[in-house]
Design an enzyme around this catalytic site. Structure first.
Site, PDB file in Angstrom:
ATOM      1  N   LYS A   1       0.827  -1.208   0.000  1.00  0.00           N
ATOM      2  CA  LYS A   1       0.000   0.000   0.000  1.00  0.00           C
ATOM      3  C   LYS A   1       0.868   1.268   0.000  1.00  0.00           C
ATOM      4  O   LYS A   1       0.463   2.293  -0.528  1.00  0.00           O
ATOM      5  CB  LYS A   1      -0.919   0.040   1.227  1.00  0.00           C
ATOM      6  CG  LYS A   1      -1.869  -1.133   1.387  1.00  0.00           C
ATOM      7  CD  LYS A   1      -3.012  -1.095   0.407  1.00  0.00           C
ATOM      8  CE  LYS A   1      -4.058  -2.162   0.706  1.00  0.00           C
ATOM      9  NZ  LYS A   1      -3.558  -3.548   0.603  1.00  0.00           N
TER      10      LYS A   1
HETATM   11  C1  LIG Z   1      -3.966  -4.666   0.019  1.00  0.00           C
HETATM   12  C2  LIG Z   1      -3.135  -5.887  -0.049  1.00  0.00           C
HETATM   13  C3  LIG Z   1      -3.362  -6.878  -1.028  1.00  0.00           C
HETATM   14  C4  LIG Z   1      -4.490  -6.809  -2.029  1.00  0.00           C
HETATM   15  O1  LIG Z   1      -4.284  -5.807  -3.005  1.00  0.00           O
HETATM   16  P1  LIG Z   1      -5.492  -5.327  -3.934  1.00  0.00           P
HETATM   17  O2  LIG Z   1      -4.936  -4.182  -4.699  1.00  0.00           O
HETATM   18  O3  LIG Z   1      -6.578  -4.910  -2.991  1.00  0.00           O
HETATM   19  O4  LIG Z   1      -5.876  -6.473  -4.791  1.00  0.00           O
HETATM   20  C5  LIG Z   1      -2.524  -7.992  -1.039  1.00  0.00           C
HETATM   21  N1  LIG Z   1      -1.547  -8.127  -0.122  1.00  0.00           N
HETATM   22  C6  LIG Z   1      -1.307  -7.205   0.836  1.00  0.00           C
HETATM   23  C7  LIG Z   1      -0.232  -7.452   1.828  1.00  0.00           C
HETATM   24  C8  LIG Z   1      -2.084  -6.039   0.903  1.00  0.00           C
HETATM   25  O5  LIG Z   1      -1.841  -5.140   1.872  1.00  0.00           O
END
Ligand SMILES: *Cc1c(COP(=O)(O)O)cnc(C)c1O
Length: 467
Positions: A112
């Site tokens: 993120k």
């Molecule tokens: C948010 C997140 C995901 C999923 O990503 P999306 O863009 O929502 O598909 C996968 N792994 C981790 C560790 C995340 O924080």
């Protein structure tokens, strides 16, 4: 660049408008009116650039008209300056044709940060041009709160309040939020559960006078700026593996479909990605859709990879819009029917077209632990419970001979319990967080009561006048 809503009833906007609006007013998601294209020669020219420079070149067409390329480059440099790895997004080989693209070297150890660190600077830039201030409020069950806080900490025109359920987040997660040193951050530990926190945030947004008084905003996962900021690392990785002369595949641990949608956007921009492998845990709505055109909502069950525990993937609407030939009326109708029936009706020929590029994959908790153990013993690669699902998907579903870029979305130290179960010991926190348990925590406790929370947010907003 102009942006259009997937549901066709909201006004077109420029990048700055989309950034601040997040969701379109018709309930749809904003998409660029056209995809920018990079020729093979233009892509080749990006090879070998430091990540922030490459990122600015890839993102610039999306911000054109709102932000200059020079301003964007300065923001990209600042956004990624605090990352703990010189390469920002190192590509690590795990098997003959399998590479982990590590997206977790940012301040909160999860992918993120790749988007949110830049979005914090973009917000600040656009707000200061407009002479506006916003107050971000959000609820977190653990993971997204710290990434949002780190993104806007110490930004002048933004305050952020994050509600977390007291005693119901992991200690690492709580400390990542409560030890950030910034006087524009208010952490509230709510006496309640995550749903209470979420309801309180919704209630604050629904309280029109309060919302206007505070100029409330959100950093939600459907903001197109976040998608744009996730495109460059696929370009970076593919160029390192021989693109544009050589095709690649990607495997992405998926929740809301934002990360893999960014990979698909990279393809629209000219990157030769032959296959998109959508990796899920037991919450497998996307796998069921890709296997059997069954997009039906089921109850969310907790797993070892909590950031992928989703019932519905909100960014899928963007892909649907594209595969429906950008027919916004049909997209709106499909989404409305999905909302009422809990099952999405996608015509067989549209589903087949999606299936030509996308493939589903699923791993339950037990298999996830086994895969962590396997990649550790076979390649000395320690992957967290999210990343390892992408690695396994890449290994099992790769088209023959193509290198697979598997998105590694969290640092193993973020999930020490699962890692200990799998390999018998707990991974240490990386150096920049090694003193996390000694840092001073700052947070306020409050009951799960709207008036109490609104008073805290208002007093926080007025803190300088009161001082
Ligand atoms: C948010 C997140 C995901 C999923 O990503 P999306 O863009 O929502 O598909 C996968 N792994 C981790 C560790 C995340 O924080």
């Amino acid at each position: 660049m102009r942006y259009v809503s997937t549901r066709g009833q909201a006004p077109e906007m420029d990048f700055a408008g989309v950034l601040l609006a997040g969701l379109a007013s018709d309930g749809g998601l904003y998409m660029p009116a056209t995809w920018p294209r990079f020729s093979a020669a233009e892509l080749r020219a990006l090879r070998g650039l430091p990540y922030p420079e490459l990122a600015a070149k890839i993102i610039a067409p999306f911000t054109a008209g709102s932000i200059t390329e020079a301003e964007l480059l300065a923001m990209c440099r600042q956004a990624y300056a605090g990352f703990a790895h010189k390469a920002i997004v190192p590509l690590v080989q795990v098997d003959t044709n399998l590479y982990a693209l590590e997206l977790f070297h940012g301040p909160t150890l999860a992918f993120k940060d790749m988007a949110l660190q830049l979005v914090g600077h973009l917000f600040e830039h656009v707000l200061s041009l407009r002479g506006e201030k916003v107050r971000i409020v959000g609820a977190t069950s653990g993971d997204t709160g710290s990434a949002a806080i780190e993104a806007v900490a110490n930004r002048k025109n933004i305050d952020i309040t994050i509600l977390h359920p007291e005693g119901k987040t992991s200690e690492v997660q709580r400390r990542q939020m409560t030890t950030v040193k910034a006087d524009n951050v208010l952490n509230i530990a709510v006496a309640g559960n995550f749903d209470d926190c979420q309801d309180l945030v919704k209630a604050m947004f629904a309280d029109e006078p309060f919302r206007a008084e505070m100029n409330l905003s959100a950093v939600n996962s459907i903001n197109f700026a976040r998608i744009a900021a996730q495109i460059p690392y696929y370009v970076y990785a593919a160029l390192n593996l021989g693109a544009p002369e050589r095709e690649v595949a990607v495997a992405v641990p998926t929740g809301n479909f934002g990360n893999i949608l960014a990979a698909w956007a990279a393809k629209q921009m000219g990157l030769p990605i032959a296959k998109f492998i959508v990796a899920s845990n037991r919450n497998d709505i996307l796998t069921r859709f890709l296997d059997a055109n069954d997009m039906s909502v089921k109850t969310v069950e907790p797993s070892l990879s909590p950031s992928m525990d989703i019932g519905v993937s909100s960014n899928f609407e963007r892909l649907l819009f594209e595969f429906l030939g950008r027919d916004a009326a049909l997209t709106a109708k499909t989404m409305a029917d999905f909302r009422t029936s809990g099952k999405m009706a996608v015509e067989a020929k549209v589903w087949r077209a999606i299936r030509q590029q996308f493939q589903g994959y699923r791993l339950d908790d037990e298999a996830t632990l086994k895969e962590i153990r396997r990649s550790y013993t076979e390649s000395q690669y320690l992957a967290d419970p999210h990343s390892v699902i992408g690695l396994a998907a890449g290994r099992d579903c790769a088209p023959v001979g193509l290198p697979v870029i598997a998105a590694a979305t969290a640092h193993p130290a973020k999930f020490p319990d699962a890692i200990e179960k799998a390999v018998g010991s707990r991974p240490p926190l990386p150096p920049h967080l090694s003193d996390l348990y000694d840092r001073k925590e700052i947070f306020t406790r409050a009951p799960a009561d709207l008036t109490a929370i609104e008073t805290l947010v208002r007093n926080f907003a007025n803190r300088n006048q009161n001082a």
